[in-house]
Design an enzyme around this catalytic site. Structure first.
Site, mmCIF file in Angstrom:
data_model
loop_
_atom_site.group_PDB
_atom_site.id
_atom_site.type_symbol
_atom_site.label_atom_id
_atom_site.label_comp_id
_atom_site.label_asym_id
_atom_site.label_seq_id
_atom_site.Cartn_x
_atom_site.Cartn_y
_atom_site.Cartn_z
ATOM 1 C CG ASN A 150 30.189 6.780 3.695
ATOM 2 O OD1 ASN A 150 29.477 6.002 4.007
ATOM 3 N ND2 ASN A 150 30.189 7.826 4.423
ATOM 4 C CD1 TRP A 151 27.485 3.278 -1.061
ATOM 5 C CD2 TRP A 151 27.011 1.024 -0.586
ATOM 6 N NE1 TRP A 151 27.478 2.556 -2.203
ATOM 7 C CE2 TRP A 151 27.338 1.186 -1.922
ATOM 8 C CE3 TRP A 151 26.544 -0.168 -0.273
ATOM 9 C CZ2 TRP A 151 27.560 0.162 -2.929
ATOM 10 C CZ3 TRP A 151 26.423 -1.252 -1.207
ATOM 11 C CH2 TRP A 151 26.981 -1.015 -2.443
ATOM 12 C CE LYS A 152 27.373 10.173 3.252
ATOM 13 N NZ LYS A 152 27.301 11.710 3.466
ATOM 14 C CG HIS A 176 31.783 10.592 7.909
ATOM 15 N ND1 HIS A 176 30.810 11.194 8.023
ATOM 16 C CD2 HIS A 176 32.107 10.179 6.606
ATOM 17 C CE1 HIS A 176 30.415 11.580 6.742
ATOM 18 N NE2 HIS A 176 31.290 10.950 5.897
ATOM 19 C CD GLU A 179 34.627 12.947 3.920
ATOM 20 O OE1 GLU A 179 34.029 12.501 2.864
ATOM 21 O OE2 GLU A 179 34.352 12.268 4.855
ATOM 22 C CB SER A 181 30.018 17.403 -3.619
ATOM 23 O OG SER A 181 28.880 17.727 -2.776
ATOM 24 N N GLY A 184 30.152 9.538 -1.223
ATOM 25 C CA GLY A 184 28.892 9.235 -0.728
ATOM 26 C C GLY A 184 27.877 9.077 -1.705
ATOM 27 N N GLY A 185 27.005 10.208 -1.785
ATOM 28 C CA GLY A 185 25.728 10.140 -2.733
ATOM 29 C C GLY A 185 25.979 9.743 -4.014
HETATM 30 C C1 PEP Z 1 30.747 11.390 2.603
HETATM 31 O O1 PEP Z 1 29.795 11.353 3.568
HETATM 32 O O2 PEP Z 1 31.950 11.139 3.129
HETATM 33 C C2 PEP Z 1 30.771 12.073 1.459
HETATM 34 C C3 PEP Z 1 31.808 12.371 0.703
HETATM 35 O O3 PEP Z 1 29.572 12.338 0.830
HETATM 36 P P1 PEP Z 1 29.122 12.914 -0.511
HETATM 37 O O4 PEP Z 1 30.039 12.436 -1.599
HETATM 38 O O5 PEP Z 1 27.734 12.751 -0.838
HETATM 39 O O6 PEP Z 1 29.496 14.561 -0.362
#
Ligand code: PEP
Length: 258
Positions: free
Chosen positions: A10-12, A100, A173, A219, A240-241
């Site tokens: 997920n590149w947001k 989300h 999540e 994370s 995400g990150g």
């Molecule tokens: C997300 O935004 O769905 C997510 C899981 O982000 P991160 O991996 O950065 O916690």
């Protein structure tokens, strides 16, 4: 048949089209290897709307699927600024994130809006919604997370007919585990297994005709990804990150290939 884990990036709203194009071009050769014929994983990239076409172009003729980060609940009409599930499908998407936590928080998406989005996406042939649910740290501390998640889940699927043969994913999540929202630490795999097993049980009662995969997000990186992919823990991960740079994405692929 091999049970494949779903790895979703997920590149947001973190990358411009130029940056998304460049990251995709750099990472696709590595994902191609990681998604090879005998792979235990399948991959999805969810860039923001304006990057769907350029990223989608690079994903053509690869085993990597394209996903969007949101959709509207109507297929067409006077809804300025919105994007329909059918338009996403026509743009090459096979997946779409729905509800989300960042959209719930910053765009005031309510359970009833999310239910309509889920129903509309499920009605769209060959488009799988990914319903995102998860509790805050306060709710976790209070110990009422099960009833909270159950409420979000039931609200999200409320408009899907009970016996319909739909396919979708649920991303568990916990807000406090998402890198940008909480304490930036993933939950433990045992906790994840407890919740995903329970979600599976709920869904088998509520929607017996549905084929649902339950994935985990929060994370996830190269250091912690593997325990989440064990049978009984989750059917995949939403990242995400750690999917936003070639270096960190490649590290995850290396671990997945071992
Ligand atoms: C997300 O935004 O769905 C997510 C899981 O982000 P991160 O991996 O950065 O916690």
């Amino acid at each position: 048949m091999i049970r494949k884990s779903l790895i979703i990036a997920n590149w947001k709203m973190k990358l411009s089209p130029r940056e998304a194009f460049s990251l995709t071009r750099s990472i696709v050769p590595y994902i191609r290897v990681a998604a090879g014929a005998r792979s235990r994983n399948s991959f999805v990239i969810c860039p923001s709307f304006e990057s769907l076409s350029c990223v989608g172009m690079l994903l053509k003729k690869t085993p990597i699927a394209l996903g969007a980060q949101d959709c509207f609940w109507e297929q067409s009409g006077a809804y300025t600024g919105e994007v329909s599930p059918t338009a996403l499908k026509e743009s090459g998407c096979s997946y779409v994130l729905v509800g989300h936590s960042e959209r719930r928080l910053y765009c005031s998406e309510s359970d009833s809006m999310i239910a309509k989005k889920m129903a509309a996406a499920c009605e769209t042939p060959r488009l799988q919604p990914i319903l995102c649910i998860g509790e805050s740290l306060a709710i976790r501390k209070k110990g009422t997370y099960r009833s909270y998640i159950q409420k979000q889940l039931e609200a999200g699927i409320a408009l899907i007919p009970r016996t319909k043969r739909v396919q979708f994913c649920v991303a568990y999540e916990p807000l406090w585990a998402i890198s940008t929202m909480g304490i930036g630490l993933p939950i433990g795999p045992e906790h994840c297994a407890e919740v995903t097993t329970w979600i599976k049980t709920l869904l088998s009662q509520k929607l017996p005709g549905a084929h649902v995969r339950i994935i985990y997000g929060g994370s996830v990186d190269s250091e912690n990804v593997m325990p989440f992919l064990q049978r009984g823990v989750s059917d995949g991960v939403l990242i995400g990150g750690a999917s936003l740079t070639v270096r960190s994405f490649k590290k995850i692929l290396t671990v997945l290939n071992q």
